[in-house]
Design a protein around this motif. Structure first.
Motif, short mmCIF file in Angstrom:
data_model
loop_
_atom_site.label_atom_id
_atom_site.label_comp_id
_atom_site.label_asym_id
_atom_site.label_seq_id
_atom_site.Cartn_x
_atom_site.Cartn_y
_atom_site.Cartn_z
N ASN A 144 16.84 5.80 39.68
CA ASN A 144 17.05 4.44 40.22
C ASN A 144 17.65 4.80 41.42
O ASN A 144 18.53 5.45 41.87
CB ASN A 144 17.95 3.72 39.06
N TRP A 201 15.49 -0.33 44.01
CA TRP A 201 14.57 -0.50 42.50
C TRP A 201 15.12 -1.31 41.80
O TRP A 201 15.33 -2.53 42.14
CB TRP A 201 14.17 0.99 42.10
N SER A 202 15.63 -0.84 40.52
CA SER A 202 16.42 -1.65 39.63
C SER A 202 17.64 -2.18 40.19
O SER A 202 18.25 -3.20 39.83
CB SER A 202 16.51 -1.03 38.38
N CYS A 241 24.27 1.28 36.56
CA CYS A 241 22.81 1.33 36.93
C CYS A 241 22.07 0.35 35.90
O CYS A 241 21.95 0.37 34.58
CB CYS A 241 22.25 2.88 36.56
N ASN A 272 19.12 0.51 35.25
CA ASN A 272 17.74 0.98 34.84
C ASN A 272 18.27 1.81 33.44
O ASN A 272 17.86 1.66 32.24
CB ASN A 272 17.22 2.25 35.68
#
Length: 99
Positions: A42, A46-47, A73, A75
């Protein structure tokens, strides 16, 4: 923390106790102070990563709600301490993961 003042003692309620689990890594890559690459791959675009508390719960990034520079995070759930970014070593410390 919840203070139990009626009984004359101060104790931490179970709801406020940190719930992070140990992580299997100590650091992730910090390409720049505000650009990290998580062990899951990640990245910010992105996420992404969100401000969180010691339970891994997302919080508003205000001083009263976010006293520590912790990020989760989006993700994989690792939680990092943003105050530990070391650009020379290209790392940021992982303090745990959400259950």
């Amino acid at each position: 923390m919840h203070d139990d003042t009626e009984s004359g003692t101060t104790r931490r309620s179970a709801a406020s106790a940190p719930t992070l689990l140990p992580a299997d890594v100590d650091t992730i890559e910090a390409v720049e102070e505000d650009f990290w690459i998580c062990r899951c791959g990640n990245k910010p675009h992105w996420s992404g990563f969100v401000p969180c508390d010691r339970n891994g719960t997302e919080v508003d990034p205000t001083p009263s709600r976010w006293p520590e520079l912790l990020y989760r995070c989006n993700n994989c759930g690792l939680v990092m301490d943003g105050s530990t970014v070391d650009i020379a070593a290209r790392t940021v410390a992982v303090i745990g993961r959400i259950p």
